[in-house]
Write a protein that holds these residues in place. Structure first.
Motif, PDB file in Angstrom:
ATOM      1  N   SER A 175      -0.924   0.128  15.174  1.00 31.42           N
ATOM      2  CA  SER A 175      -1.267  -0.199  13.785  1.00 31.42           C
ATOM      3  C   SER A 175      -0.592  -1.478  13.301  1.00 31.42           C
ATOM      4  CB  SER A 175      -0.912   0.960  12.855  1.00 31.42           C
ATOM      5  OG  SER A 175       0.469   0.948  12.582  1.00 31.42           O
ATOM      6  N   LYS A 193      12.960  -4.216  -0.583  1.00 29.86           N
ATOM      7  CA  LYS A 193      11.514  -4.384  -0.724  1.00 29.86           C
ATOM      8  C   LYS A 193      11.195  -5.109  -2.025  1.00 29.86           C
ATOM      9  CE  LYS A 193       9.921  -0.308   1.729  1.00 29.86           C
ATOM     10  NZ  LYS A 193       9.364   1.037   1.533  1.00 29.86           N
ATOM     11  N   PHE A 213      11.754  -8.725  -1.759  1.00 26.09           N
ATOM     12  CA  PHE A 213      10.684  -9.431  -1.052  1.00 26.09           C
ATOM     13  C   PHE A 213       9.476  -9.639  -1.973  1.00 26.09           C
ATOM     14  CE2 PHE A 213      12.048  -7.590   3.317  1.00 26.09           C
ATOM     15  CZ  PHE A 213      13.146  -8.412   3.295  1.00 26.09           C
ATOM     16  N   ASN A 214       9.250  -8.645  -2.860  1.00 24.70           N
ATOM     17  CA  ASN A 214       8.077  -8.714  -3.728  1.00 24.70           C
ATOM     18  C   ASN A 214       8.253  -9.720  -4.845  1.00 24.70           C
ATOM     19  OD1 ASN A 214       7.198  -6.678  -2.159  1.00 24.70           O
ATOM     20  ND2 ASN A 214       7.378  -5.069  -3.703  1.00 24.70           N
ATOM     21  N   LYS A 217       8.329  -8.826   9.720  1.00 27.78           N
ATOM     22  CA  LYS A 217       6.888  -8.673   9.515  1.00 27.78           C
ATOM     23  C   LYS A 217       6.532  -8.764   8.031  1.00 27.78           C
ATOM     24  CE  LYS A 217       3.204  -5.317  10.045  1.00 27.78           C
ATOM     25  NZ  LYS A 217       2.020  -5.900  10.652  1.00 27.78           N
ATOM     26  N   ASP A 218       7.422  -8.226   7.192  1.00 33.92           N
ATOM     27  CA  ASP A 218       7.193  -8.305   5.755  1.00 33.92           C
ATOM     28  C   ASP A 218       7.249  -9.750   5.260  1.00 33.92           C
ATOM     29  OD1 ASP A 218       7.082  -5.601   5.820  1.00 33.92           O
ATOM     30  OD2 ASP A 218       9.072  -5.277   4.967  1.00 33.92           O
ATOM     31  N   GLY A 219       7.731 -10.623   6.092  1.00 30.00           N
ATOM     32  CA  GLY A 219       7.841 -12.021   5.682  1.00 30.00           C
ATOM     33  C   GLY A 219       9.051 -12.257   4.818  1.00 30.00           C
ATOM     34  N   THR A 246      -0.616  -9.394  -4.311  1.00 25.58           N
ATOM     35  CA  THR A 246       0.406  -9.684  -3.325  1.00 25.58           C
ATOM     36  C   THR A 246       1.259 -10.788  -3.913  1.00 25.58           C
ATOM     37  OG1 THR A 246      -0.957 -11.356  -2.292  1.00 25.58           O
ATOM     38  CG2 THR A 246      -1.077  -9.170  -1.354  1.00 25.58           C
ATOM     39  N   SER A 247       2.472 -10.910  -3.413  1.00 24.69           N
ATOM     40  CA  SER A 247       3.291 -12.009  -3.889  1.00 24.69           C
ATOM     41  C   SER A 247       3.418 -13.001  -2.756  1.00 24.69           C
ATOM     42  CB  SER A 247       4.662 -11.516  -4.315  1.00 24.69           C
ATOM     43  OG  SER A 247       5.464 -11.327  -3.193  1.00 24.69           O
ATOM     44  N   GLY A 248       3.406 -14.263  -3.098  1.00 24.50           N
ATOM     45  CA  GLY A 248       3.451 -15.269  -2.046  1.00 24.50           C
ATOM     46  C   GLY A 248       4.872 -15.642  -1.698  1.00 24.50           C
ATOM     47  N   THR A 249       5.417 -15.034  -0.659  1.00 24.87           N
ATOM     48  CA  THR A 249       6.734 -15.483  -0.228  1.00 24.87           C
ATOM     49  C   THR A 249       6.587 -16.449   0.922  1.00 24.87           C
ATOM     50  OG1 THR A 249       6.867 -13.526   1.115  1.00 24.87           O
ATOM     51  CG2 THR A 249       8.253 -13.562  -0.856  1.00 24.87           C
ATOM     52  N   ALA A 256      10.035   1.210  11.957  1.00 24.19           N
ATOM     53  CA  ALA A 256      10.277   1.724  10.609  1.00 24.19           C
ATOM     54  C   ALA A 256       9.323   2.883  10.317  1.00 24.19           C
ATOM     55  CB  ALA A 256      10.099   0.614   9.580  1.00 24.19           C
ATOM     56  N   GLN A 257       8.071   2.716  10.752  1.00 24.81           N
ATOM     57  CA  GLN A 257       7.066   3.762  10.554  1.00 24.81           C
ATOM     58  C   GLN A 257       7.398   5.011  11.363  1.00 24.81           C
ATOM     59  OE1 GLN A 257       2.784   3.181  11.452  1.00 24.81           O
ATOM     60  NE2 GLN A 257       3.050   1.348  10.232  1.00 24.81           N
ATOM     61  N   ALA A 266      10.452   6.639   9.705  1.00 23.63           N
ATOM     62  CA  ALA A 266      10.123   7.299   8.442  1.00 23.63           C
ATOM     63  C   ALA A 266       9.177   8.467   8.664  1.00 23.63           C
ATOM     64  CB  ALA A 266       9.489   6.299   7.473  1.00 23.63           C
TER      65      ALA A 266
END
Lengths: 275, 430
Positions: free
Chosen positions: B428, B86, B89-90, B111-113, B23-26, B389-390, B393
Motif C-alpha cells: 500500500s 503530524k 507537518f500539516n 514519506k510524509d515529506g 493538503t498543505s504544501g510542505t 508505522a502501519q 499501529a
C-alpha cells in the motif's frame, strides 16, 4: 446554517473516503490521488472488517436490549416505591450517568482486575482474568455500557409513565392485571413514542461505542478479538494515518445507522403511529 | 424523508467543483536565514532536568557562535508526540526547525515529506564515521540520510540473583536453557513468573526470531517482503510463545502484557527474569528488587552467543519546512556531538550512538556493560519502510503472538496471516 453544519462534515468524510489520503497527502509529501471506490473495495475485501462488523452488530444489539430492559424495569420500580428509596435510586442513576466514560471504564476494569479487583475476591475466583476470553471481555464492557446508559432510559420512561393518567393504571389494576400485564398491554403501547426515541438513541450510542472498548480491552482485546467498528476505524484512521480508509468505515457506519433508523420509523408508520 | 432533486444537484456540483480534500504544501523552504529564532522540540523525559542542563550548555555555545540567532526549546510529552509532529507537518508556519523523533518513525516521516535530506551534511560531518552501523541505518531511507542518531536503547536479560542463588541455578547461556530455567523457577516458586513475557511486547519477542535466523521482512529501499512466516522465523515465534502458559507466564495474564508491564512485574518482585532495556534501569532500581538483580545479554541459540537485539533510540532531524536550514543543521550536529552524547549519558543514562564513546562510558558505569556488549554483538532494526508505522499501529505482530498463545491459531497460520498483513502494508505504500 444547520444544514451546512451537518452536511459539510459528512461531505468531507465522503470526499476523503474516495481518495488515497494518508499523512503523506495531508502534509504534502505526495500528491492526492482519486481512488473512486477503491477504499471501499479494500474494506469489503478485508475479512477482518466483516468480523468486526458482525461483532459490533451483535454487541450493540445485546447492549440495547439490556439497557432497555434494565432502564424500563427500574422506571416501573420508581413508580412503585416511596419517596426516599426513589430519591436514592434517582441519585445513584444520575451519578452513573454523570460519570465520564473513561472514569467509569477504568473503575469497572479495576473492580474486575485479576490481581487486585474486589469482584474476584468476593467471588473467590483467585486471579481469574475477565478480559482474556472474548465473551467475558465483551460481557464486562456490556456491563459498563449498560451501567452508564440505563439512567437515560430510566428517567425518560419514568417521565413517560408519570404522564399516563392514573385512572388508566387503576382500572387495569382493578381488573386484576399483573404488573407485567399492565406494562405489556397498557404502559408499553402508551409509551411507544418514548420507547422509540430511547431505542434509536441506544442503537446509535451502542453502535458507536468507543471509549469503553478502547479503555477496558486495551484497544481491542487479545489479538483484536474485542474490536468494534469505531475502534477499528480509529486504528485505521489515526493510529496508522490511513485517513481515507477510516473515512470509508465512517461512511459505512453512517449508512448502517441511517438505514436502521429509517427502517424503524417506516415500520412504526405502517402501524399507523406518527412520531 | 425525501431528498429533493435540487439538493442532489447542489451536492453533485459541490462534489465536482471542490474536487480534493485539503493538503498543505510542505515543499522545502527556499529561505535560509542566518539570524532569528530557531525552534526546537525535544522529548520530555521522566525527570527531565538533567537533560535540560545538557541541552542548555550546548545552546549557550551555539548562540555565542551565531550572533543574532536565538533558540527556544520546547519539551513535548512522549505520549502525544505523534499528533504534535503530524500537526507540525500539516502546518509549516508554526512548525519547529529541529525535532527529536523515535527512530522507528524515520521512514514514515520521510514519506510524509516532513524531514529534510541532510545526506551531504552528514557526510561532511567529521564525527559521523564513528556512528555505529545500526544507528546509521535508523536515519537512512532509500540511501539518503534524514537526521542524526541521538541515542540508542537496547534490551538485555534482567534476573534475580537471590532467586537464582536460592534455587542453585546458573545464568542461562542458550535460549533453550533460558526457557528451561524459567520453567524450573516457576515450578519451584509458583508465585513468580519465571521469565516475564508479554503478547504485546514486540521488541522483547524480536530477539527470539532473529536468534533463530529469522527476519521480520527482507528487502532494501522501497520494496520489502514479509519474512515472518519463514521456517527460521517460525522457530523463533515457537520459542517465544512457548513461554506463555501456566508453567512460566500464564496466557490469561501475559498475553495482553506490554514491555512496560513485564518490567513493572519484575521491579515489583513478581518475576524472576525479564527482558528490559538500559532505559528500564531506573524503574527497576526504584522497585523492591533493588540490589538483588543483575543483567546479562540475552542468550542466543548457540552457547555463549548473544541474541541480536532491536536497536531502539531517538534521532534528531531538521524539518523540510525550516527557514533556517544551515543553522538548524549546525545545531543538530552540536546536540548530537560526541561530547554532548557523552554528557547526555552521564545525565540521563542514554547510550551514545558512537561506538567509541560508548566504550568509554561503559568503562565508567558498570550497569551499562551488558547493554554495550549486546550492541557490540549484533543489533537489528525494523524495516526502514513507511509501512512499518502501519504494521506497528495495526498491531500485526502482537496479534500474531496473541493468537498463538491464546490457542486461536497455530504458529504456521498465525505467521502466514501476519505475513499477509505485512505484505498488504508494504504494497500500500508502493
Amino acid at each position: 446554517m444547520l444544514g451546512g453544519l451537518l452536511a459539510y462534515p459528512i461531505y468531507q468524510l465522503g470526499l476523503i473516503s474516495v481518495f488515497h489520503y494518508t499523512q503523506a497527502q495531508v502534509s504534502g509529501g505526495e500528491p492526492t490521488t482519486f481512488e473512486g471506490f477503491g477504499n471501499y473495495a479494500e474494506l469489503f475485501g478485508d475479512g477482518q472488517f466483516w468480523e468486526v462488523l458482525l461483532a459490533t452488530v451483535v454487541f450493540a444489539a445485546a447492549c440495547v436490549v439490556s439497557t432497555l430492559a434494565v432502564g424500563c424495569a427500574l422506571a416501573v420500580l420508581l413508580t412503585r416505591v416511596r419517596a426516599v428509596p426513589r430519591l436514592a435510586l434517582m441519585l445513584a442513576a444520575l451519578g452513573a450517568w454523570a460519570t465520564p466514560a473513561i472514569t467509569g471504564s477504568t473503575v469497572w476494569l479495576f473492580l474486575f482486575d485479576a490481581d487486585f479487583g474486589p469482584v474476584n475476591r468476593v467471588l473467590g475466583l483467585g486471579d481469574h482474568s475477565w478480559t482474556y476470553g472474548r465473551f467475558s471481555a465483551f460481557f464486562l464492557v456490556l456491563l459498563e455500557v449498560v451501567w452508564c446508559s440505563f439512567p437515560f432510559v430510566m428517567v425518560t420512561v419514568y417521565a413517560g409513565i408519570r404522564a399516563v393518567p392514573a385512572e388508566v393504571l387503576e382500572a387495569a389494576a382493578l381488573d386484576g392485571a399483573s404488573q407485567w400485564r399492565i406494562w405489556r398491554s397498557v404502559l408499553a403501547p402508551m409509551l411507544r413514542p418514548i420507547l422509540v426515541v430511547v431505542t434509536i438513541q441506544s442503537v446509535i450510542w451502542d453502535f458507536k461505542v468507543f471509549t469503553q472498548i478502547y479503555v477496558m480491552t486495551g484497544g481491542g482485546g487479545i489479538a483484536g478479538q474485542n474490536l468494534v467498528l469505531n475502534v477499528y476505524a480509529y486504528q485505521k484512521a489515526f493510529a496508522s494515518s490511513q485517513y481515507s480508509l477510516g473515512a470509508a468505515i465512517g461512511v459505512v457506519m453512517l449508512l448502517i445507522l441511517l438505514a436502521v433508523t429509517l427502517v424503524y420509523l417506516r415500520l412504526l408508520r405502517r402501524q399507523g403511529e406518527e412520531l | 424523508m425525501k431528498l429533493s432533486i435540487r439538493m442532489v444537484a447542489v451536492a453533485a456540483v459541490l462534489a465536482t467543483a471542490a474536487c480534493a480534500p485539503q493538503t498543505s504544501g510542505t515543499s522545502s523552504s527556499d529561505k535560509d536565514e542566518k539570524t532569528g529564532t530557531l525552534r526546537v522540540w525535544l522529548f520530555q523525559e521522566v525527570n527531565n532536568t538533567p537533560k535540560e542542563q545538557v541541552v542548555d550548555s550546548v545552546l549557550a555555545e551555539f548562540e555565542k557562535e551565531h550572533e543574532g540567532a536565538e533558540v527556544t526549546v520546547e519539551y513535548i510529552p512522549v505520549e502525544t508526540r505523534a499528533q504534535r509532529i503530524k500537526a507540525a507537518f500539516n502546518d509549516p508556519g508554526s512548525a519547529p526547525d529541529l525535532i527529536e523523533y523515535g527512530n522507528t518513525d524515520t521512514a514514515g516521516y520521510v514519506k510524509d515529506g516532513g524531514l529534510a535530506d541532510v545526506t551531504e551534511d552528514f557526510r561532511a560531518w567529521g564525527e559521523a564515521e564513528d556512528t555505529d552501523p545500526t544507528a546509521r541505518q535508523s536515519v537512512t531511507v532509500g540511501g539518503r540520510v534524514y537526521g542524526v542518531p541521538y541515542f540508542v536503547g537496547v534490551r538485555a536479560l534482567y534476573y534475580r540473583t537471590d532467586v537464582f542463588e536460592e534455587l542453585g541455578l546458573d545464568v542461562p547461556k542458550t535460549q533453550a536453557e533460558l526457557i528451561s530455567t524459567a520453567k524450573r523457577i516457576r515450578a519451584a516458586k509458583p508465585e513468580l513468573y519465571g521469565l516475564a513475557v508479554g503478547g504485546a511486547y514486540t521488541y522483547g519477542a524480536m530477539p527470539f526470531i532473529w536468534a533463530h535466523g529469522g527476519e521480520l521482512a527482507t528487502g532494501k529501499g522501497g520494496s520489502y517482503a514479509a519474512a515472518i512466516d519463514s521456517a527460521a522465523a517460525r522457530k523463533g515465534i515457537e520459542a517465544y510463545t512457548s513461554l506463555f502458559g501456566d508453567d512460566n507466564c500464564p496466557a490469561a495474564k501475559c498475553a495482553a502484557m506490554t514491555g512496560n508491564d513485564t518490567i513493572t512485574a519484575f521491579a515489583a518482585g513478581k518475576a524472576a527474569m525479564a527482558i528490559g532495556g538500559d532505559f528500564s534501569h531506573a524503574a527497576v532500581e526504584a522497585g523492591t528488587v533493588k540490589g538483588a538483580y543483575a543483567v546479562v545479554p540475552l542468550p542466543g541459540v548457540k552457547t555463549g552467543s548473544i541474541a541480536p537485539a532491536f536497536a531502539g533510540g531517538n534521532n534528531l532531524g531538521v524539518l523540510k519546512s525550516t527557514t533556517h536550514r544551515t543553522l538548524a543543521v549546525d545545531l543538530m550536529k552540536r546536540l548530537a556531538s560526541k561530547e554532548a552524547q557523552g554528557e547526555l549519558f552521564e545525565a540521563m543514562g542514554f547510550l551514545p550512538t558512537f561506538s567509541d564513546v560508548r566504550q568509554q562510558v561503559a568503562a565508567k558505569e558498570a550497569f551499562v556493560k551488558p547493554f554495550v556488549e549486546t550492541l557490540a554483538a549484533d543489533t537489528k532494526f525494523v524495516p526502514a519502510s513507511p509501512a512499518w508505522a502501519q504494521i506497528d499501529a495495526g498491531q500485526v505482530l502482537p496479534t500474531m503472538f496473541q493468537e498463538v498463545v491464546s490457542g486461536k491459531k497455530d504458529v504456521d497460520s498465525a505467521a502466514a496471516d501476519a505475513a499477509k498483513k505485512m505484505n498488504d502494508a508494504f504494497r500500500s505504500v508502493g
